[in-house]
Design a protein around this motif. Structure first.
Motif, short mmCIF file in Angstrom:
data_model
loop_
_atom_site.label_atom_id
_atom_site.label_comp_id
_atom_site.label_asym_id
_atom_site.label_seq_id
_atom_site.Cartn_x
_atom_site.Cartn_y
_atom_site.Cartn_z
N ALA A 184 0.84 -1.21 0.00
CA ALA A 184 0.00 0.00 0.00
C ALA A 184 0.88 1.26 0.00
O ALA A 184 0.59 2.23 -0.72
CB ALA A 184 -0.92 0.00 1.21
N ALA A 185 1.95 1.23 0.79
CA ALA A 185 2.83 2.40 0.86
C ALA A 185 3.50 2.64 -0.50
O ALA A 185 3.62 3.78 -0.97
CB ALA A 185 3.89 2.20 1.94
N LEU A 186 3.92 1.55 -1.14
CA LEU A 186 4.55 1.68 -2.47
C LEU A 186 3.53 2.20 -3.49
O LEU A 186 3.83 3.10 -4.28
CB LEU A 186 5.10 0.32 -2.92
N ALA A 187 2.33 1.65 -3.44
CA ALA A 187 1.30 2.08 -4.40
C ALA A 187 1.04 3.58 -4.25
O ALA A 187 0.83 4.30 -5.23
CB ALA A 187 0.02 1.28 -4.18
N ASP A 188 1.08 4.05 -3.00
CA ASP A 188 0.88 5.48 -2.75
C ASP A 188 2.00 6.30 -3.40
O ASP A 188 1.76 7.35 -4.00
CB ASP A 188 0.86 5.69 -1.23
N LEU A 189 3.23 5.76 -3.33
CA LEU A 189 4.36 6.44 -3.99
C LEU A 189 4.23 6.41 -5.51
O LEU A 189 4.64 7.35 -6.20
CB LEU A 189 5.67 5.73 -3.64
N TRP A 190 3.70 5.31 -6.01
CA TRP A 190 3.57 5.15 -7.46
C TRP A 190 2.42 6.01 -8.04
O TRP A 190 2.22 6.05 -9.24
CB TRP A 190 3.28 3.67 -7.81
N ASN A 191 1.67 6.66 -7.17
CA ASN A 191 0.45 7.35 -7.60
C ASN A 191 0.73 8.76 -8.09
O ASN A 191 0.00 9.70 -7.77
CB ASN A 191 -0.54 7.37 -6.42
N GLU A 192 1.78 8.92 -8.90
CA GLU A 192 2.15 10.27 -9.34
C GLU A 192 1.12 10.88 -10.27
O GLU A 192 1.03 12.08 -10.43
CB GLU A 192 3.52 10.21 -10.04
N ASN A 193 0.34 10.04 -10.94
CA ASN A 193 -0.66 10.55 -11.88
C ASN A 193 -2.09 10.45 -11.35
O ASN A 193 -3.05 10.50 -12.14
CB ASN A 193 -0.56 9.77 -13.21
N ASP A 194 -2.23 10.27 -10.05
CA ASP A 194 -3.57 10.12 -9.46
C ASP A 194 -4.39 9.05 -10.16
O ASP A 194 -5.59 9.22 -10.40
CB ASP A 194 -4.35 11.46 -9.51
N ASN A 195 -3.71 7.97 -10.51
CA ASN A 195 -4.44 6.92 -11.25
C ASN A 195 -4.34 5.55 -10.58
O ASN A 195 -4.69 4.54 -11.18
CB ASN A 195 -3.96 6.83 -12.71
N VAL A 196 -3.88 5.53 -9.31
CA VAL A 196 -3.65 4.24 -8.65
C VAL A 196 -4.71 3.98 -7.59
O VAL A 196 -5.09 4.87 -6.82
CB VAL A 196 -2.24 4.21 -8.00
N GLY A 197 -5.19 2.74 -7.55
CA GLY A 197 -6.07 2.27 -6.48
C GLY A 197 -5.52 0.96 -5.95
O GLY A 197 -4.54 0.42 -6.47
#
Ligand SMILES: O=C(O)c1cc(=O)[nH]c(=O)n1[C@@H]1O[C@H](COP(=O)(O)O)[C@@H](O)[C@H]1O
Length: 265
Positions: free
Chosen positions: A166-179
């Motif tokens: 979850a923490a990594l996914a939050d970092l990967w969310n640079e384009n506001d496109n991650v859930g």
């Protein structure tokens, strides 16, 4: 327009966070559709007609389409869902080394969002993450019993693997496109994760046939009102014994689920 903005609009339009899972198990399709050129497409079309007014999204799982007729059925299904203004989340659970995953990322030329597997790390997801228009749902804490085998393992820091994801996914969310994908069978984890990553919308499968917690799915699955709660078999096979009239029960099941989930929104 970003996927989550489109999903937000769709949720408002239909007043629903229901994702209708299009998992047309060939052995369970009604007899009268078996002679059709593409029985899965014939089935899905009737399900879409019956359920789209209650659907925030349709979620075909790629496993039910991975053969030549299957891909044709999937393409027809996606185009038809789009014709009804419903976004399509392809449940493909993909990711691979760079040049391979670039091929997988082409799946997003048809669908609006995809589920991906974080096991191979950021570069295996980059072609999905770079697509600003598309939604990317990262498997985090899955609904199946074996989800514990790896996802619950404790790291040296004391956090379980799923929290690190979850923490990594939050970092990967640079384009506001991650859930994130978090199963409704894991209500405590849903609650913890909502606190950990308040801005990430969740796809919450596992209600209906898998017996997950619908209230927790809504209470913790939505970020600013955006998220999806999926049921597949519980909707599409609701009219399994109804012969030619099978789709009516699906429409009713989708509507019932929408109302049930809306009690908690
Ligand atoms: O990624 C998913 O959608 C998914 C993740 C998970 O943890 N559990 C899970 O059941 N799913 C998918 O959600 C759907 C659930 O189907 P039903 O159990 O029939 O509602 C299937 O397509 C599963 O592959």
């Amino acid at each position: 327009m970003n996927f989550f903005d489109r999903l937000h609009d769709r949720i408002r339009t239909v007043d629903s966070v229901v994702s209708v899972g299009l998992d047309p198990d060939p052995s369970r399709l009604p007899d009268h559709l078996q002679d059709h050129d593409l029985p899965r497409w014939a089935f899905n079309r009737r399900i879409i007609d019956a359920t789209h007014e209650h659907a925030a999204a349709f979620k075909p799982n790629a496993a039910f389409y991975e053969d030549p007729d299957g891909w044709a059925a999937l393409e027809e299904t996606i185009a038809y869902a789009h014709g009804k203004d419903v976004p399509v989340l392809l449940d493909a659970k993909r990711a691979d080394i760079g040049n391979t995953t670039r091929q997988y990322a082409q799946l997003l030329e048809k669908a609006d969002a995809i589920t991906v597997n974080p096991y191979m790390g950021r570069d295996s997801l980059q072609p999905f993450l770079s697509n600003e228009e598309a939604g990317v749902f990262v498997l985090c804490r899955t609904s199946n019993p074996g989800g514990a085998d790896i996802q619950d393992l404790e790291l040296e820091t004391g956090e379980p693997v799923y929290e690190r994801v979850a923490a990594l996914a939050d970092l990967w969310n640079e384009n506001d496109n991650v859930g994130l994908v978090v199963g409704a069978t894991k209500p405590e984890e849903l609650e913890e994760l909502r606190e950990q990553v308040p801005d990430l919308p969740f796809l919450v499968p596992g209600i209906g046939a898998q017996g997950g917690d619908a209230e927790a799915a809504v209470e913790y699955g939505l970020a600013d009102g955006v998220g999806l709660v999926n049921s597949s078999r519980g909707i599409i096979f609701a009219g399994e014994d109804d012969g030619e009239d099978f789709a009516r029960a699906s429409g009713q099941a989708a509507k019932r689920l929408k109302r049930r989930l809306n009690q908690y929104r």
